[in-house]
Design an enzyme around this catalytic site. Structure first.
Site, PDB file in Angstrom:
ATOM      1  N   GLY A 139      -4.115  -1.874  10.678  1.00 47.06           N
ATOM      2  CA  GLY A 139      -3.327  -2.475   9.585  1.00 47.06           C
ATOM      3  C   GLY A 139      -3.642  -2.302   8.232  1.00 47.06           C
ATOM      4  N   SER A 140      -3.667  -3.263   7.506  1.00 47.52           N
ATOM      5  CA  SER A 140      -3.948  -3.094   6.142  1.00 47.52           C
ATOM      6  C   SER A 140      -5.188  -3.212   5.754  1.00 47.52           C
ATOM      7  CB  SER A 140      -3.303  -4.276   5.301  1.00 47.52           C
ATOM      8  OG  SER A 140      -3.908  -5.509   5.713  1.00 47.52           O
ATOM      9  N   GLU A 146      -7.912   1.513  11.566  1.00 45.40           N
ATOM     10  CA  GLU A 146      -6.929   2.453  10.957  1.00 45.40           C
ATOM     11  C   GLU A 146      -6.329   1.818   9.830  1.00 45.40           C
ATOM     12  OE1 GLU A 146      -6.715   5.584  12.258  1.00 45.40           O
ATOM     13  OE2 GLU A 146      -8.106   5.541  13.711  1.00 45.40           O
ATOM     14  N   LEU A 147      -6.313   2.246   8.896  1.00 46.76           N
ATOM     15  CA  LEU A 147      -6.092   1.441   7.626  1.00 46.76           C
ATOM     16  C   LEU A 147      -4.758   2.170   6.985  1.00 46.76           C
ATOM     17  CD1 LEU A 147      -9.230   0.160   6.586  1.00 46.76           C
ATOM     18  CD2 LEU A 147      -7.697  -0.945   8.445  1.00 46.76           C
ATOM     19  N   CYS A 178       2.256   4.431   7.835  1.00 46.65           N
ATOM     20  CA  CYS A 178       0.706   4.638   7.131  1.00 46.65           C
ATOM     21  C   CYS A 178       0.613   5.983   6.645  1.00 46.65           C
ATOM     22  CB  CYS A 178      -0.327   4.392   8.071  1.00 46.65           C
ATOM     23  SG  CYS A 178      -0.119   5.106   9.628  1.00 46.65           S
ATOM     24  N   GLU A 236      -0.742   1.327  -1.916  1.00 45.77           N
ATOM     25  CA  GLU A 236      -0.013   1.714  -0.864  1.00 45.77           C
ATOM     26  C   GLU A 236       1.554   0.911  -0.939  1.00 45.77           C
ATOM     27  OE1 GLU A 236      -1.126   0.315   3.069  1.00 45.77           O
ATOM     28  OE2 GLU A 236      -0.115   1.891   4.186  1.00 45.77           O
TER      29      GLU A 236
HETATM   30  P1  NAP Z   1      -1.874  -6.520   8.689  1.00 44.06           P
HETATM   31  O1  NAP Z   1      -0.937  -7.491   7.879  1.00 44.06           O
HETATM   32  O2  NAP Z   1      -3.105  -5.927   8.131  1.00 44.06           O
HETATM   33  O3  NAP Z   1      -1.515  -7.039   9.925  1.00 44.06           O
HETATM   34  C1  NAP Z   1      -2.139  -6.259  11.139  1.00 44.06           C
HETATM   35  C2  NAP Z   1      -2.464  -7.205  12.314  1.00 44.06           C
HETATM   36  O4  NAP Z   1      -3.782  -7.750  11.698  1.00 44.06           O
HETATM   37  C3  NAP Z   1      -1.594  -8.166  12.671  1.00 44.06           C
HETATM   38  O5  NAP Z   1      -1.397  -8.382  13.836  1.00 44.06           O
HETATM   39  C4  NAP Z   1      -1.917  -9.470  11.669  1.00 44.06           C
HETATM   40  O6  NAP Z   1      -1.459 -10.419  12.496  1.00 44.06           O
HETATM   41  C5  NAP Z   1      -3.454  -9.180  12.148  1.00 44.06           C
HETATM   42  N1  NAP Z   1      -4.144  -9.984  11.064  1.00 44.06           N
HETATM   43  C6  NAP Z   1      -3.733 -10.692   9.816  1.00 44.06           C
HETATM   44  N2  NAP Z   1      -4.908 -11.137   9.281  1.00 44.06           N
HETATM   45  C7  NAP Z   1      -5.957 -11.088  10.029  1.00 44.06           C
HETATM   46  C8  NAP Z   1      -7.184 -11.679  10.113  1.00 44.06           C
HETATM   47  N3  NAP Z   1      -7.758 -12.410   9.161  1.00 44.06           N
HETATM   48  N4  NAP Z   1      -8.255 -11.259  10.980  1.00 44.06           N
HETATM   49  C9  NAP Z   1      -7.509 -10.459  12.222  1.00 44.06           C
HETATM   50  N5  NAP Z   1      -6.581 -10.148  12.285  1.00 44.06           N
HETATM   51  C10 NAP Z   1      -5.566 -10.385  11.319  1.00 44.06           C
HETATM   52  O7  NAP Z   1      -0.954  -5.116   8.758  1.00 44.06           O
HETATM   53  P2  NAP Z   1       0.693  -5.062   8.792  1.00 44.06           P
HETATM   54  O8  NAP Z   1       1.595  -5.500   7.742  1.00 44.06           O
HETATM   55  O9  NAP Z   1       1.218  -5.465  10.326  1.00 44.06           O
HETATM   56  O10 NAP Z   1       0.782  -3.414   8.915  1.00 44.06           O
HETATM   57  C11 NAP Z   1       0.681  -2.673   7.815  1.00 44.06           C
HETATM   58  C12 NAP Z   1      -0.468  -1.787   7.440  1.00 44.06           C
HETATM   59  O11 NAP Z   1      -1.026  -1.220   8.619  1.00 44.06           O
HETATM   60  C13 NAP Z   1      -0.413  -0.809   6.528  1.00 44.06           C
HETATM   61  O12 NAP Z   1      -1.332  -0.828   5.320  1.00 44.06           O
HETATM   62  C14 NAP Z   1      -0.313   0.650   7.235  1.00 44.06           C
HETATM   63  O13 NAP Z   1      -0.727   1.678   6.315  1.00 44.06           O
HETATM   64  C15 NAP Z   1      -1.340   0.122   8.204  1.00 44.06           C
HETATM   65  N6  NAP Z   1      -1.140   1.123   9.307  1.00 44.06           N
HETATM   66  C16 NAP Z   1      -2.339   2.174   9.535  1.00 44.06           C
HETATM   67  C17 NAP Z   1      -2.028   2.935  10.574  1.00 44.06           C
HETATM   68  C18 NAP Z   1      -3.152   3.975  10.745  1.00 44.06           C
HETATM   69  O14 NAP Z   1      -3.119   4.662  11.998  1.00 44.06           O
HETATM   70  N7  NAP Z   1      -3.908   4.302   9.816  1.00 44.06           N
HETATM   71  C19 NAP Z   1      -1.129   2.874  11.167  1.00 44.06           C
HETATM   72  C20 NAP Z   1       0.004   2.096  11.257  1.00 44.06           C
HETATM   73  C21 NAP Z   1      -0.024   1.135  10.297  1.00 44.06           C
HETATM   74  P3  NAP Z   1      -0.127 -11.222  11.847  1.00 44.06           P
HETATM   75  O15 NAP Z   1       0.863 -10.315  12.018  1.00 44.06           O
HETATM   76  O16 NAP Z   1      -0.151 -12.484  12.599  1.00 44.06           O
HETATM   77  O17 NAP Z   1      -0.413 -11.675  10.449  1.00 44.06           O
END
Ligand code: NAP
Length: 478
Positions: A232-233, A252-253, A286, A380
């Site tokens: 995630g982020s 994996e960010l 990502c 990003e």
């Molecule tokens: P995100 O907002 O960080 O959410 C990812 C996950 O974390 C979701 O299940 C989210 O739940 C959960 N989450 C949110 N707040 C949290 C907390 N305080 N504690 C624990 N978990 C929490 O990311 P996204 O918008 O879904 O995805 C986009 C990001 O992922 C981008 O930055 C992208 O680059 C990154 N990404 C990285 C890779 C890699 O392999 N490096 C691959 C794909 C994506 P909710 O949905 O309920 O908020």
């Protein structure tokens, strides 16, 4: 047709259970309600963790051939229902159906690799007699399952990134509490149903939906969970790392990935690949190609061809096979990205194409003359925006790529082997793609970043290393 309009349930201890609170799931493109999703209570989460904890010994004792068979069964079931799976992704994530189909094909691959890797989790023998005092001893290592894995996944690859957690966790004999992204729970529930049919024991996989900050916090801090695997982020990932204490953590960010196009590269050959790297799934990848640095001799030709190809992309409904670009995951994301484009414009950048919203879809946008300190360059974007810039020497281009908080993957197009190998040495990223875009990924390769792009590696074999504990055995024969 997708069976998602019903009320969904949580998966706990092999049972689909209702909870008290539900939230409507809205399709990002059509705005229609596509499901009612449970908001798990603390009690639900407690039961899910208990269930994974109890099933730990069953999975740890399960022979490798049986773990592999469950994963192979899943491959068969998912292959049979691949079109349904693609439609789920298209509807809940607004991923154009063509890209959704590719994701499902990759998900099948990921579980296939997991089934294969389950059979070769081998240790090694260690020559203890290489040290004085080590004589007469036989030593070897084994990889034991880590226990309960807490998996938190993002919206952008709702099926394949879940597979990158469940596949290696099951292959290596662990149990899981999975918290999928709130916008894309249907893909995770779908896989949960298939895994039950595939023969996964009750409690080995528990799926909990609800707010990330509430549920995620408990998963990260609960002592019965041995490892967190998060995609995630960066903001959320860093927060998780700070709270996880001694728990194993894989992150994996995000990234603002870049490609370098050297002098003499055949632009016609690479242009379509670059356009697709920048705009696939609206740039919500990502390793999306966000920054392109082109040698000054090729710059004008590259820019003009890139813009011509970009203008051919079709915007619209993700369920339509001819759609290339659809809506971002939420209207607030469209607003954010437009704000970043406007900021760039106000500070001197030029919009060569795009920048407007058409039927709820942000046009693929190409920016030039962008100051590297602007958000569209140094952060990003996670939207359909690419910046194109020129360089006069390869070292200058490498410095531009490295001038980033992130370091996931980078691409270098060059016909010169010395330039290629020099770039490999100097680029500060987790993966260098020579003669390709940074967006290249197949599912068995080691994948992960440096700097704020994360820590640890995925790619089944590498994820299994993260999800197991190395134990040393020494037999004293003296
Ligand atoms: P995100 O907002 O960080 O959410 C990812 C996950 O974390 C979701 O299940 C989210 O739940 C959960 N989450 C949110 N707040 C949290 C907390 N305080 N504690 C624990 N978990 C929490 O990311 P996204 O918008 O879904 O995805 C986009 C990001 O992922 C981008 O930055 C992208 O680059 C990154 N990404 C990285 C890779 C890699 O392999 N490096 C691959 C794909 C994506 P909710 O949905 O309920 O908020």
């Amino acid at each position: 047709m997708i069976d998602s309009l019903t009320k969904k349930k949580l998966l706990i201890q092999g049972q689909w259970v209702e909870t008290q609170e539900y939230k409507s799931l809205i399709s990002p493109y059509s705005g229609e309600i596509i499901g009612e999703i449970p908001v798990a209570s603390h009690e639900d989460l407690e039961l899910a963790i208990q269930s994974a904890y109890k099933a730990k010994n069953i999975m740890a004792k399960m022979p490798a051939h049986q773990r592999a068979m469950i994963l192979e069964n899943l491959v068969t079931l998912l292959t049979e229902r691949a079109e349904e799976a693609s439609e789920i992704i298209a509807v809940e994530a607004a991923k154009p159906i063509g890209a959704a189909r590719i994701e499902v094909t990759r998900t099948i691959q990921t579980y296939k690799f997991a089934a294969e890797e389950a059979k070769r989790i081998n240790g090694e023998t260690i020559s203890l007699d290489a040290a004085p005092g080590g004589e007469g001893r036989l030593a070897y290592t084994i990889h034991e399952p880590i226990g309960v894995v807490g998996a938190i996944t993002p919206f952008n690859f709702p099926m394949n990134l879940v597979a990158h957690k469940l596949g290696p966790a099951i292959a290596s004999g662990n149990t899981i509490v999975l918290k999928p992204a709130s916008q894309t729970p249907l893909s995770a529930f779908f896989i949960g149903e298939l895994l039950q049919k595939a023969g996964l024991p009750d409690g080995a996989l528990n799926i909990i939906t609800g707010s990330g900050s509430v549920i995620g916090d408990k998963i990260v801090t609960d002592k019965r969970i041995n490892m967190i695997t998060f995609t995630g982020s960066p903001t959320v990932g860093i927060n998780i790392r700070n709270k996880a204490g001694l728990k194993r953590v894989t992150l994996e960010l995000g990234s603002n990935s870049a490609a370098i196009i050297d002098k003499g590269v055949d632009i016609n050959k690479i242009i379509q690949r670059c356009v697709s790297g920048a705009f696939s799934f609206q740039g919500q990848v990502c390793i999306s190609l966000q920054r392109i640095y082109v040698h000054e001799d090729e710059y004008e030709a590259f820019l003009s061809k890139f813009v011509t190809e970009t203008k051919k992309l079709k915007l619209g409904d993700p369920r339509d096979s001819s759609t290339d670009v659809s809506a971002l995951i939420h209207p607030s994301e469209t607003e954010r990205v437009i704000g970043w484009i406007q900021e760039a414009k106000s500070l001197g950048a030029k919009v060569v194409t795009g920048g407007l919203v058409e039927g709820g879809v942000l046009q693929p946008t190409v920016l030039v003359e962008v100051n590297p300190e602007l958000k569209v360059s140094c952060q990003e974007v996670f939207g359909p925006v690419v910046i194109i810039d020129k360089f006069s020497s390869i070292d200058q281009a490498i410095d531009k790529v490295n001038d980033s908080r992130f370091g996931l993957q980078a691409g270098v197009y060059t016909g010169n082997i010395h330039t290629a190998l020099d770039a490999v040495d100097k680029l500060h990223v987790g993966g260098v793609m020579i003669n390709d875009i940074p967006t290249f990924r197949v599912d068995q390769m080691p994948y992960g970043g440096v700097k704020e792009s994360g820590m640890g590696r995925e790619g089944i074999k590498y994820a299994i290393e993260e999800m197991t504990e190395l134990k040393l055995v020494v037999l004293n024969r003296n």
